[in-house]
Design a protein around this motif. Sequence first.
Motif, PDB file in Angstrom:
ATOM      1  N   ARG A 144     -14.170  21.955 -19.880  1.00 61.15           N
ATOM      2  CA  ARG A 144     -12.932  22.565 -19.395  1.00 61.15           C
ATOM      3  C   ARG A 144     -11.755  21.963 -20.148  1.00 61.15           C
ATOM      4  O   ARG A 144     -11.412  20.791 -19.961  1.00 61.15           O
ATOM      5  CB  ARG A 144     -12.786  22.327 -17.889  1.00 61.15           C
ATOM      6  CG  ARG A 144     -13.596  23.259 -17.017  1.00 61.15           C
ATOM      7  CD  ARG A 144     -12.999  24.650 -16.950  1.00 61.15           C
ATOM      8  NE  ARG A 144     -11.723  24.667 -16.266  1.00 61.15           N
ATOM      9  CZ  ARG A 144     -11.558  25.076 -14.998  1.00 61.15           C
ATOM     10  NH1 ARG A 144     -12.608  25.498 -14.291  1.00 61.15           N
ATOM     11  NH2 ARG A 144     -10.364  25.080 -14.452  1.00 61.15           N
ATOM     12  N   ARG A 247     -16.678  27.771 -11.227  1.00 65.04           N
ATOM     13  CA  ARG A 247     -15.506  28.550 -10.834  1.00 65.04           C
ATOM     14  C   ARG A 247     -14.343  27.663 -10.396  1.00 65.04           C
ATOM     15  O   ARG A 247     -13.177  27.967 -10.656  1.00 65.04           O
ATOM     16  CB  ARG A 247     -15.887  29.505  -9.682  1.00 65.04           C
ATOM     17  CG  ARG A 247     -16.865  30.586 -10.093  1.00 65.04           C
ATOM     18  CD  ARG A 247     -17.455  31.304  -8.884  1.00 65.04           C
ATOM     19  NE  ARG A 247     -18.565  32.167  -9.278  1.00 65.04           N
ATOM     20  CZ  ARG A 247     -19.590  32.473  -8.507  1.00 65.04           C
ATOM     21  NH1 ARG A 247     -19.662  31.991  -7.273  1.00 65.04           N
ATOM     22  NH2 ARG A 247     -20.563  33.253  -8.952  1.00 65.04           N
ATOM     23  N   GLY A 249     -13.953  24.241 -11.026  1.00 65.34           N
ATOM     24  CA  GLY A 249     -13.645  23.044 -11.804  1.00 65.34           C
ATOM     25  C   GLY A 249     -14.124  21.776 -11.126  1.00 65.34           C
ATOM     26  O   GLY A 249     -13.525  20.708 -11.287  1.00 65.34           O
ATOM     27  N   ALA A 269     -18.578  32.884 -13.840  1.00 70.22           N
ATOM     28  CA  ALA A 269     -17.174  32.474 -13.664  1.00 70.22           C
ATOM     29  C   ALA A 269     -16.230  33.218 -14.612  1.00 70.22           C
ATOM     30  O   ALA A 269     -15.467  32.603 -15.353  1.00 70.22           O
ATOM     31  CB  ALA A 269     -17.060  30.963 -13.887  1.00 70.22           C
ATOM     32  N   THR A 272     -12.534  32.248 -15.044  1.00 66.65           N
ATOM     33  CA  THR A 272     -12.111  31.019 -15.740  1.00 66.65           C
ATOM     34  C   THR A 272     -11.951  31.255 -17.241  1.00 66.65           C
ATOM     35  O   THR A 272     -11.848  30.293 -18.006  1.00 66.65           O
ATOM     36  CB  THR A 272     -13.119  29.876 -15.498  1.00 66.65           C
ATOM     37  OG1 THR A 272     -14.398  30.252 -16.040  1.00 66.65           O
ATOM     38  CG2 THR A 272     -13.270  29.578 -14.019  1.00 66.65           C
ATOM     39  N   LYS A 275     -10.342  28.903 -20.186  1.00 67.98           N
ATOM     40  CA  LYS A 275     -10.271  27.501 -19.769  1.00 67.98           C
ATOM     41  C   LYS A 275     -11.420  26.655 -20.314  1.00 67.98           C
ATOM     42  O   LYS A 275     -11.478  25.457 -20.072  1.00 67.98           O
ATOM     43  CB  LYS A 275     -10.257  27.408 -18.239  1.00 67.98           C
ATOM     44  CG  LYS A 275      -9.026  28.036 -17.607  1.00 67.98           C
ATOM     45  CD  LYS A 275      -9.061  27.905 -16.097  1.00 67.98           C
ATOM     46  CE  LYS A 275      -7.811  28.514 -15.463  1.00 67.98           C
ATOM     47  NZ  LYS A 275      -7.843  28.397 -13.970  1.00 67.98           N
ATOM     48  N   TRP A 276     -12.354  27.314 -21.026  1.00 65.79           N
ATOM     49  CA  TRP A 276     -13.521  26.614 -21.547  1.00 65.79           C
ATOM     50  C   TRP A 276     -13.511  26.578 -23.072  1.00 65.79           C
ATOM     51  O   TRP A 276     -12.912  27.431 -23.729  1.00 65.79           O
ATOM     52  CB  TRP A 276     -14.810  27.313 -21.097  1.00 65.79           C
ATOM     53  CG  TRP A 276     -15.084  27.226 -19.638  1.00 65.79           C
ATOM     54  CD1 TRP A 276     -14.698  28.113 -18.669  1.00 65.79           C
ATOM     55  CD2 TRP A 276     -15.800  26.189 -18.958  1.00 65.79           C
ATOM     56  NE1 TRP A 276     -15.139  27.696 -17.434  1.00 65.79           N
ATOM     57  CE2 TRP A 276     -15.814  26.533 -17.581  1.00 65.79           C
ATOM     58  CE3 TRP A 276     -16.436  25.028 -19.378  1.00 65.79           C
ATOM     59  CZ2 TRP A 276     -16.436  25.723 -16.630  1.00 65.79           C
ATOM     60  CZ3 TRP A 276     -17.063  24.228 -18.426  1.00 65.79           C
ATOM     61  CH2 TRP A 276     -17.055  24.579 -17.077  1.00 65.79           C
TER      62      TRP A 276
END
Length: 414
Positions: A144, A247, A249, A269, A272, A275-276
Amino acid sequence: MKLKNIVFYSALALGVAASANAAQSEIRFDGFPDFDSSLKVLLPEFEKESNIKVDYLMNNHGDHHTKLTTNLATGSGAGDVIVVDVEKIGPFVASGGLVNLSEKYGADKYADRFAPYAWTQGKGGDGNMYGIPVDLGPGVMYYRTDIFEKAGIDVNDAIKDWDSYIAAGEKLKKQNVQLIASAADVAQAIIFTTVPEGEGLYFDKDGNPVVTSERFVHAFEVAKEIREKGLDGRILAWSNEWYEGFRNGTFATQQSGAWLLGHLNNWIAPETKGKWAVSNLPDGIYGSWGGSFLSIPTQSENQDEAWKLIEFMTTDRENQLQHFETIAAFPANVTTYDDELFNEGVEFLGGQKARQLFAEVAKNIKPVAPAKGDHVARSIILENALMEVLDEGKDIKTALAEAERLIKRRTRNL
């Protein structure tokens, strides 16, 4: 005139019958999700080109392989083309229930098109091919980016070695975030990626278990340290808690195969997105995390037609790319790696050109030949011995010594 008409209509009827018969050639493909999504895209063109109709039967991953184990043992019930996970290819080949693709179809002529390590995995002890690789699982670390940034962690520092990775976990803990879902995943990564030359995952070339070696001790030690420092969530993969962890974190990293991208983006997820990112695995290791093969059971009555489908899905560059685009199953066919698709940013990963990393990992994985007892040893090591160490505090060397004895006993008659 009437005679001519009779002859004409008879000939026409024969032609229609011949066409119908040609179109009636039919085979079945047995697999697990998300292969059905890929087949929906690929099969129309195959059926048009070949006049072979393909039905498919999908079961979840575990049930699919349980069913195949029975089918191969009894000599009936299997599809004409079957998907076999890398963990099962060794025992399935050893069962004697799969067609020798080298001998019957000259499969070895395609060897140069595939990642060498995956091609090796599809071979039997006789050096012949019994499973053609259809997709790979280059091992990477998902992380993340937002959580790393907030904790002041540079991913390149975090993956230098396992001590650095654990140090990153201690920073994350201060942010009330776990380093990883389960410490067991770290042990698996080390076991799978640090195999000495001439050894298999769990056995040496003579079939003797090597599970008390330094590789396994080290893997257990790193995992135990992560657990004792409270850096993992004790969350099992493929559980609802695991999905929620992605989902919400709950944990900041996950070691897995390239294929996890498709699951995260498509259903685990999707919210998200952005965010990865992905990186190499810690400690400079390269390894495979999954992969699938296509085989033909000897019980099949449509082996030639089955082989045509396998060729279509694996040896053709465009079909491999389509398989990749549809379900994010990384191509086993290395001729695809120069395609422009690999230079495109992946939206879910914040625009990162992650496919380039996947390809680099795939090219650097060393071949490890499967053994017929791998599935037995894996269960004993990763599901029993490792859990005893992590959950019950059992001494590592004692746990591995007991596991070795159990592996010897359970594989004696394989």
